[in-house]
Design an enzyme around this catalytic site. Sequence first.
Site, PDB file in Angstrom:
ATOM      1  N   SER A 169      38.965  42.356  29.330  1.00 43.40           N
ATOM      2  CA  SER A 169      39.633  41.102  29.685  1.00 43.40           C
ATOM      3  C   SER A 169      38.683  40.331  30.595  1.00 43.40           C
ATOM      4  O   SER A 169      38.311  40.817  31.662  1.00 43.40           O
ATOM      5  CB  SER A 169      40.945  41.428  30.411  1.00 43.40           C
TER       6      SER A 169
ATOM      7  N   LYS B   9      39.038  39.696  25.281  1.00 43.57           N
ATOM      8  CA  LYS B   9      40.162  38.809  25.627  1.00 43.57           C
ATOM      9  C   LYS B   9      39.666  37.814  26.658  1.00 43.57           C
ATOM     10  O   LYS B   9      39.032  38.193  27.637  1.00 43.57           O
ATOM     11  CB  LYS B   9      41.302  39.674  26.173  1.00 43.57           C
ATOM     12  N   LEU B  10      39.960  36.544  26.405  1.00 45.34           N
ATOM     13  CA  LEU B  10      39.564  35.490  27.339  1.00 45.34           C
ATOM     14  C   LEU B  10      40.796  34.976  28.057  1.00 45.34           C
ATOM     15  O   LEU B  10      41.810  34.661  27.424  1.00 45.34           O
ATOM     16  CB  LEU B  10      38.926  34.317  26.587  1.00 45.34           C
ATOM     17  N   LYS B  11      40.713  34.868  29.360  1.00 48.52           N
ATOM     18  CA  LYS B  11      41.779  34.208  30.103  1.00 48.52           C
ATOM     19  C   LYS B  11      41.633  32.707  29.868  1.00 48.52           C
ATOM     20  O   LYS B  11      40.501  32.179  29.910  1.00 48.52           O
ATOM     21  CB  LYS B  11      41.642  34.513  31.598  1.00 48.52           C
TER      22      LYS B  11
ATOM     23  N   ASP C  30      44.617  34.972  26.679  1.00 44.36           N
ATOM     24  CA  ASP C  30      45.778  35.271  27.538  1.00 44.36           C
ATOM     25  C   ASP C  30      45.958  34.115  28.518  1.00 44.36           C
ATOM     26  O   ASP C  30      45.048  33.787  29.279  1.00 44.36           O
ATOM     27  CB  ASP C  30      45.530  36.575  28.312  1.00 44.36           C
TER      28      ASP C  30
ATOM     29  N   ASN D 101      48.783  33.808  30.659  1.00 45.08           N
ATOM     30  CA  ASN D 101      49.641  34.138  31.814  1.00 45.08           C
ATOM     31  C   ASN D 101      50.668  33.037  32.110  1.00 45.08           C
ATOM     32  O   ASN D 101      50.863  32.647  33.266  1.00 45.08           O
ATOM     33  CB  ASN D 101      48.806  34.451  33.059  1.00 45.08           C
TER      34      ASN D 101
ATOM     35  N   GLU E 230      48.343  35.578  24.071  1.00 46.68           N
ATOM     36  CA  GLU E 230      49.208  36.360  24.962  1.00 46.68           C
ATOM     37  C   GLU E 230      49.895  35.459  25.984  1.00 46.68           C
ATOM     38  O   GLU E 230      49.237  34.654  26.645  1.00 46.68           O
ATOM     39  CB  GLU E 230      48.326  37.408  25.655  1.00 46.68           C
TER      40      GLU E 230
ATOM     41  N   ASP F 276      53.536  39.558  27.258  1.00 44.48           N
ATOM     42  CA  ASP F 276      53.173  40.479  28.339  1.00 44.48           C
ATOM     43  C   ASP F 276      54.294  40.403  29.378  1.00 44.48           C
ATOM     44  O   ASP F 276      55.254  41.195  29.337  1.00 44.48           O
ATOM     45  CB  ASP F 276      51.793  40.059  28.889  1.00 44.48           C
TER      46      ASP F 276
ATOM     47  N   LYS G 185      52.627  47.406  29.382  1.00 44.65           N
ATOM     48  CA  LYS G 185      52.057  47.855  30.661  1.00 44.65           C
ATOM     49  C   LYS G 185      53.090  48.744  31.330  1.00 44.65           C
ATOM     50  O   LYS G 185      54.181  48.270  31.674  1.00 44.65           O
ATOM     51  CB  LYS G 185      51.784  46.663  31.579  1.00 44.65           C
TER      52      LYS G 185
ATOM     53  N   GLY H  41      46.441  46.243  30.988  1.00 43.11           N
ATOM     54  CA  GLY H  41      45.868  46.813  32.212  1.00 43.11           C
ATOM     55  C   GLY H  41      46.175  45.913  33.388  1.00 43.11           C
ATOM     56  O   GLY H  41      46.616  44.765  33.220  1.00 43.11           O
TER      57      GLY H  41
END
Length: 366
Positions: free
Chosen positions: A134, A160-162, A187, A189, A212, A237, A261, A289
């Site tokens: 990530s 995975k790229l934020k 992702d 968030n 995500e 998530d 998670k 994670g």
Amino acid sequence: MRIDAVELRRVSLPLAAPFRTSYGIEHERQAVLVRVAGEGTEGWGECVAMTEPLYSSEFADGAALVLSRHLAPRLVGRDVTAEGVAEALAPVRGHPMAKAALEMAVLDAELRGEGRSLGERLGATRELVPSGISLGIAGSIPELLDVVAAALAEGYQRVKLKVEPGWDLEPTRAVRERFGDILLQVDANGAYTVADIDHLAGFDDLDLLLIEQPLAEDELAGHAELARRLRTPVCLDESITSARSASEAIALGACGVVNVKPGRVGGYLEAVRIHDVCVATGVPAWVGGMLDTGLGRAGNVALAALPGFTLPGDLSASARWFDEDLTEPFVLEDGYLRVPTGPGLGVEPLPHVLAARTTDIDLIRP
Ligand code: OSB
Ligand code: MG
């Protein structure tokens, strides 16, 4: 086992490099460790709550307090099994990350007593699990391309790229164009709203494995609408907090993939129940994670060895996060991590690192 004492340890590990996401930037990993002792055995747990309540409402100081005042006192002096921990703690509302850490420690202690590994107990069917990485929001696209190149050179099987508004389609497209056919996902968030659906549809050209948590934690209907409008699979998530919420999200069409998670869902045992829901509904799942130390990493790798975890997890080498991990470091073997086979978690804190990184100790006795 009868629990004689619960020790709560605050630790702080410097990160190898700062980690930036839509919700903030981390320079160190502050964690709450739980050690349970009783009947001549002991076990370790790690609470994944972050320093600040930005990813989730739980945060390290709050978790330490609820563990010390409300959760550990419900177990000390009692005879409990790992299976019974969730029920014993159920009167306390919420705080899944704090509860998960206690259950993890009891599970570790119980399995050590039996000489059995966590992987075996949870139903692991593999010895090695594929490793994904990530990557945080970078300062610029050239910087991001360098970080991705380094990750691929190390053997990471999935990137995975934020992303966040202002750092999304362009950097992701740059990675896709530069590195071709790699396994790639993003992702957010929860950084977007339903008003951004047309914009998010721009990811559909980039052949992503998934997007995500694009919307807020409680926006299940919004995620369902988004999932109808996008070809890119929507993965949840933050929204998935239990096997029940996973079933409901899947039934609503709010996700086509699930990130599991253990900390977020109250522990490894509930994580297995979510795995089972995903298998029963044919929904691909993977293990997430939380900048875990070697303790949580050991548990997560064991969990990821279950057959329904069909996508690479956020399971990277210790060195991705820490120059010096709390345990013997996890290292990549051709892009895989090895599932520990020793009793319980199969790892334990290295005494000198633990001593150097501990900032506070709280002992709870009957
Ligand atoms: O959203 O998956 C997330 C780290 C901390 C909190 C939330 C998340 C993350 C990561 C890093 O993406 C995953 C890892 O530990 O490798
Ligand atoms: Mg996430």
